[in-house]
Design an enzyme around this catalytic site. Structure first.
Site, short mmCIF file in Angstrom:
data_model
loop_
_atom_site.label_atom_id
_atom_site.label_comp_id
_atom_site.label_asym_id
_atom_site.label_seq_id
_atom_site.Cartn_x
_atom_site.Cartn_y
_atom_site.Cartn_z
CG ASP A 192 21.32 64.52 56.37
OD1 ASP A 192 20.24 64.48 55.76
OD2 ASP A 192 21.40 64.40 57.62
CE LYS A 217 14.85 63.11 58.35
NZ LYS A 217 15.90 63.83 59.08
CD GLN A 271 16.30 64.82 62.85
OE1 GLN A 271 16.16 63.99 61.96
NE2 GLN A 271 16.07 66.12 62.64
#
Ligand code: NAD
Length: 289
Positions: free
Chosen positions: A119, A52, A96
């Site tokens: 997200d 990322k 994460q």
């Protein structure tokens, strides 16, 4: 049969994002800034976060990774999330997963301000997505929609079967296909006679995490097949000792369908692009607040 090439399409979209970021920079506007929280030293999580970071650099975003030991308390992690919520320079925050067992993942992800939840997991964003309002979309379904759009795949009036009903893939995917005027059937682990549904589907999105689950005799001729699954299957002939397998028996399904995504190189790179698009959107949606 045509391959839906996620590697190529994601490259093209990343280039478009970079051009938009360059334009923002030359207009003296804010550079999108994505922050990631990484707890512990799980190998797969470290790899995902590093990827990322690389993606951010490639498109010209700023990125910050906040690393914490696996012994961090839930309370301290909540404080860190709140600090980022208050930090005007950061536009998007991802945590994460998985987090260590002593930390409640739901509590942490819901503590992220919905305005920075790139997200798309916050209940506020989930609700807005289901209502069809503009918001952050979960990255995998978002990437799949972009892939279908890129290849101009007709969705209106088509029967789409989504296999899997997770919060991050199956459920949002079904909502987005409904918005694209599909007739949607969601199958899951309790579905009986699943083949009765898949055999009548124009589009199948397999997101269950069982390698090679969808066989050629479960689909109709000319169907569009999207394979979300990624499972590491032991393989001594590979240098890592494993190979990534999708949920689709690619070798036998591919000759029978009209379009198919490979694993790897299909949905995976599109998921990464979904996150970048959300981070760019964060600037447009909330920068003025
Ligand atoms: P999950 O484990 O949360 O959900 C799996 C779903 O599959 C469940 O809803 C369950 O009901 C359903 N299911 C299980 N067995 C079934 C069966 N026999 N028949 C029908 N349905 C069944 O998984 P997830 O997080 O949605 O991920 C699914 C897969 O997609 C995994 O392999 C994951 O690694 C992969 N994934 C890939 C990407 C990507 O970028 N390519 C992103 C997210 C997830």
């Amino acid at each position: 049969m045509k391959i839906l090439n996620g590697n190529e399409v994601s490259k093209a979209i990343k280039l478009e994002i970079k051009q938009k970021v360059d334009a923002l920079k030359s207009a003296g506007k804010k550079t999108p800034h994505l922050a990631a929280i990484l707890v512990g030293e799980d190998g797969a999580s470290m790899t995902y976060v590093a990827a990322k970071e690389r993606d951010c650099t490639e498109v010209g975003f700023n990125s910050t990774v906040l690393r914490f030991g696996s012994d961090i308390s839930e309370e301290k992690l909540l404080e860190e999330v709140e600090k980022i919520n208050q930090n005007k320079d950061i536009d998007g925050l991802i945590v994460q997963l998985p987090l260590p067992k002593h930390i409640n993942e739901k509590k942490i992800t819901e503590a992220i301000s919905y305005k920075k939840d790139v997200d798309g997991f916050h209940p506020m964003n989930v609700g807005m997505m289901f209502k069809g309002l503009r918001t952050f979309l979960p990255a995998t379904p978002y990437g799949i929609i972009k892939l279908l759009d890129h290849y101009s795949i007709e969705t209106s009036g088509k029967h789409c079967v989504v296999i899997g009903r997770s919060d991050i893939v199956g459920k949002p995917m079904s909502a987005l296909m409904l918005q694209k005027n599909c007739t949607v059937t969601v199958c899951h682990s309790k579905t009986q006679n699943l083949t009765d549904f898949t055999k009548n589907a124009d589009i199948i999105i397999a997101a269950l995490g069982i390698p090679l689950f969808l066989k050629a005799d479960m689909i109709k001729e000319g169907a569009v097949i999207i394979d979300v699954g990624i499972t590491r299957v032991a393989d001594e002939t590979s240098k890592n000792g494993f190979r990534l397998k999708g949920d689709v028996d690619y070798e036998n399904v591919a000759p029978k369908c009209s379009y198919i995504t490979p694993v790897p190189g299909g949905v995976g790179p599109m998921t990464r692009v979904g996150l970048l698009l959300n981070t760019l959107d964060a600037i447009e949606l909330y920068q003025k607040d």
